[in-house]
Design a protein around this motif. Structure first.
Motif, mmCIF file in Angstrom:
data_model
loop_
_atom_site.group_PDB
_atom_site.id
_atom_site.type_symbol
_atom_site.label_atom_id
_atom_site.label_comp_id
_atom_site.label_asym_id
_atom_site.label_seq_id
_atom_site.Cartn_x
_atom_site.Cartn_y
_atom_site.Cartn_z
ATOM 1 N N PHE A 209 -43.901 13.790 97.035
ATOM 2 C CA PHE A 209 -44.328 12.438 96.107
ATOM 3 C C PHE A 209 -44.061 11.220 96.321
ATOM 4 N N THR A 210 -44.837 10.327 96.090
ATOM 5 C CA THR A 210 -44.202 9.077 96.685
ATOM 6 C C THR A 210 -43.544 8.642 95.701
ATOM 7 N N ALA A 211 -43.494 7.506 95.976
ATOM 8 C CA ALA A 211 -42.928 6.637 94.710
ATOM 9 C C ALA A 211 -43.336 6.552 93.305
ATOM 10 N N ASP A 212 -44.714 7.025 93.469
ATOM 11 C CA ASP A 212 -45.965 6.118 92.399
ATOM 12 C C ASP A 212 -45.477 7.525 91.831
ATOM 13 N N GLU A 213 -45.875 8.503 92.848
ATOM 14 C CA GLU A 213 -45.889 9.900 91.935
ATOM 15 C C GLU A 213 -44.825 10.348 91.429
ATOM 16 N N PHE A 214 -44.016 9.472 92.038
ATOM 17 C CA PHE A 214 -42.435 10.752 91.135
ATOM 18 C C PHE A 214 -41.914 9.286 90.009
ATOM 19 N N GLU A 215 -42.427 8.398 89.584
ATOM 20 C CA GLU A 215 -42.512 7.663 88.225
ATOM 21 C C GLU A 215 -42.964 8.240 87.584
ATOM 22 N N LYS A 216 -44.562 8.522 87.880
ATOM 23 C CA LYS A 216 -45.451 9.257 86.682
ATOM 24 C C LYS A 216 -44.635 10.350 86.624
ATOM 25 N N TYR A 217 -44.177 11.198 86.972
ATOM 26 C CA TYR A 217 -43.109 12.714 86.933
ATOM 27 C C TYR A 217 -42.592 12.496 85.346
ATOM 28 N N CYS A 218 -41.341 11.022 86.471
ATOM 29 C CA CYS A 218 -40.492 11.332 85.767
ATOM 30 C C CYS A 218 -40.934 10.190 83.829
ATOM 31 N N SER A 219 -41.780 9.959 83.824
ATOM 32 C CA SER A 219 -42.728 9.364 82.597
ATOM 33 C C SER A 219 -43.164 10.414 81.768
ATOM 34 N N GLU A 220 -43.885 11.327 82.303
ATOM 35 C CA GLU A 220 -44.315 12.669 81.857
ATOM 36 C C GLU A 220 -43.041 13.342 81.099
ATOM 37 N N VAL A 221 -41.372 13.645 81.709
ATOM 38 C CA VAL A 221 -40.553 14.242 81.106
ATOM 39 C C VAL A 221 -40.038 13.324 79.872
ATOM 40 N N GLU A 222 -40.341 12.399 80.191
ATOM 41 C CA GLU A 222 -40.033 11.187 79.239
ATOM 42 C C GLU A 222 -40.363 11.176 77.814
ATOM 43 N N HIS A 223 -42.027 11.168 77.809
ATOM 44 C CA HIS A 223 -43.281 10.666 76.878
ATOM 45 C C HIS A 223 -44.269 12.099 76.517
ATOM 46 N N THR A 224 -44.259 12.774 78.093
ATOM 47 C CA THR A 224 -44.984 14.025 76.707
ATOM 48 C C THR A 224 -44.737 15.243 76.293
ATOM 49 N N ALA A 225 -44.931 16.407 76.321
ATOM 50 C CA ALA A 225 -44.197 17.228 75.892
ATOM 51 C C ALA A 225 -44.306 18.438 76.758
ATOM 52 N N ALA A 226 -44.124 17.741 78.124
ATOM 53 C CA ALA A 226 -44.323 18.709 79.832
ATOM 54 C C ALA A 226 -43.171 19.323 79.092
ATOM 55 N N TRP A 227 -43.031 20.452 80.340
ATOM 56 C CA TRP A 227 -42.304 21.885 80.582
ATOM 57 C C TRP A 227 -41.043 21.662 81.321
ATOM 58 N N GLY A 228 -40.376 21.670 81.165
ATOM 59 C CA GLY A 228 -38.774 20.868 81.649
ATOM 60 C C GLY A 228 -38.487 22.702 82.902
ATOM 61 N N GLY A 229 -37.639 22.612 84.097
ATOM 62 C CA GLY A 229 -37.497 23.444 84.778
ATOM 63 C C GLY A 229 -36.422 22.961 85.060
ATOM 64 N N GLN A 230 -36.511 24.270 86.316
ATOM 65 C CA GLN A 230 -34.407 24.038 87.406
ATOM 66 C C GLN A 230 -33.947 22.610 87.393
ATOM 67 N N LEU A 231 -34.866 21.265 88.191
ATOM 68 C CA LEU A 231 -34.745 20.207 87.933
ATOM 69 C C LEU A 231 -34.513 19.122 86.927
ATOM 70 N N GLU A 232 -34.952 19.547 85.867
ATOM 71 C CA GLU A 232 -34.775 18.849 84.416
ATOM 72 C C GLU A 232 -33.003 19.576 83.985
#
Length: 295
Positions: A209-232
């Motif tokens: 992931f680029t920095a922007d892609e990583f920030e988008k990923y974290c934003s989805e963790v925080e604000h959406t119903a994205a499923w959580g996994g081992q990293l989370e």
């Protein structure tokens, strides 16, 4: 005039009676085994888990048969009036008021939600005799050894965080909601990106992931119903400073955050809970533990 009970109501009443009879049988079995006979009490726990699983399977099969019969009746009725509907359709269409764009959006959203619920229900029925049932039986036996049972968590994309929320609530550990857990997980990942970026890659390019892609990923963790996994889960162990144990049916339990030397919270990871994907549940004390030495 007394109301006539529907077939569904009659079946539910029958199932309640059978469950009550089984509980009476289980109590009789427990009373017949001395509490200091640990080996026999352990065997009894497994026997009780199997009896309950067999009864649940029987009830599911009977409900499926009743539903199939009802679906057949509905299909015959629909086929009988199809011609009339086609003939009246043009006249009815002329009388219909014009539907606004906002109403169309609402109707589309409602239809999508209904379709989603239908897929979940269909997946449930298809799995009654398959891997879902076998997985549930194995998990019941594993958890019974720990005097635990599954506590169902809703399947809405937040299941992992809701399961952690439930575990913390059972311990009176904190008042954190699943929304707050999501927010703190995302915050920890942002603040410790070096520990998470190497495990995230773009599915198209395969590149990290680029920095922007990583920030988008974290934003989805925080604000959406994205499923959580081992990293989370790894992030959550640091947020809560607690180890997390994940129990599975066909693999050894996984413990994350073992550097925190405290009693772990326990989640159940189900590969076949729904046809739409994996699922996390919480656990709770077994309601009728046959090996309760202190009772």
């Amino acid at each position: 005039m007394a109301e006539v009970e529907t077939p569904e109501e009659l079946l539910i009443k029958q199932h309640r009676k059978e469950k009550k009879d089984l509980q009476a049988k289980i109590q009789s079995m427990k009373n017949a085994v001395p509490k200091n006979d640990k080996k026999r009490r352990k065997q009894l726990t497994e026997e009780i888990a199997k009896l309950e699983a067999d009864l649940n399977q029987k009830h599911e099969e009977e409900f499926q048969q009743l539903q199939s019969a009802a679906d057949k009746d509905v299909e015959e009725a629909v086929n009988g009036v199809t011609a009339l509907k086609v003939e009246a359709g043009e006249q009815e269409e002329a009388k219909q008021p014009r539907v606004t764009k906002a109403q169309k959006r609402r109707d589309k959203k409602a239809a999508q939600e209904k379709e989603r619920e239908s897929r979940i229900a269909e997946a449930e029925v298809q799995n009654l005799q398959g891997v879902r049932h076998q997985e549930g039986l194995k998990l019941a036996q594993i958890l019974a050894q720990k005097s635990l049972q599954i506590k169902e968590i809703s399947s809405d994309g937040h299941c992992m965080y809701r399961a952690v929320e439930d575990q913390l609530g059972q311990r009176s550990k904190s008042g954190l909601s699943f929304i707050e857990l999501r927010s703190r997980t995302a915050e920890h990942m942002r603040n410790n990106s070096d520990n998470f970026l190497p495990f995230l890659s773009n599915p198209t390019t395969g590149e990290m992931f680029t920095a922007d892609e990583f920030e988008k990923y974290c934003s989805e963790v925080e604000h959406t119903a994205a499923w959580g996994g081992q990293l989370e889960l790894r992030a959550l162990t640091h947020v809560l400073r607690l180890p997390i144990e994940v129990i599975q049916a066909d693999s050894p339990a996984i413990k994350i955050g073992e550097e925190y030397n405290t009693e772990p919270i326990t989640l159940v990871y189900m590969h076949h809970a729904y046809g739409l994907g994996e699922h996390y549940n919480s656990v709770e004390p077994l309601k009728n533990p046959a090996n309760a030495e202190e009772s």
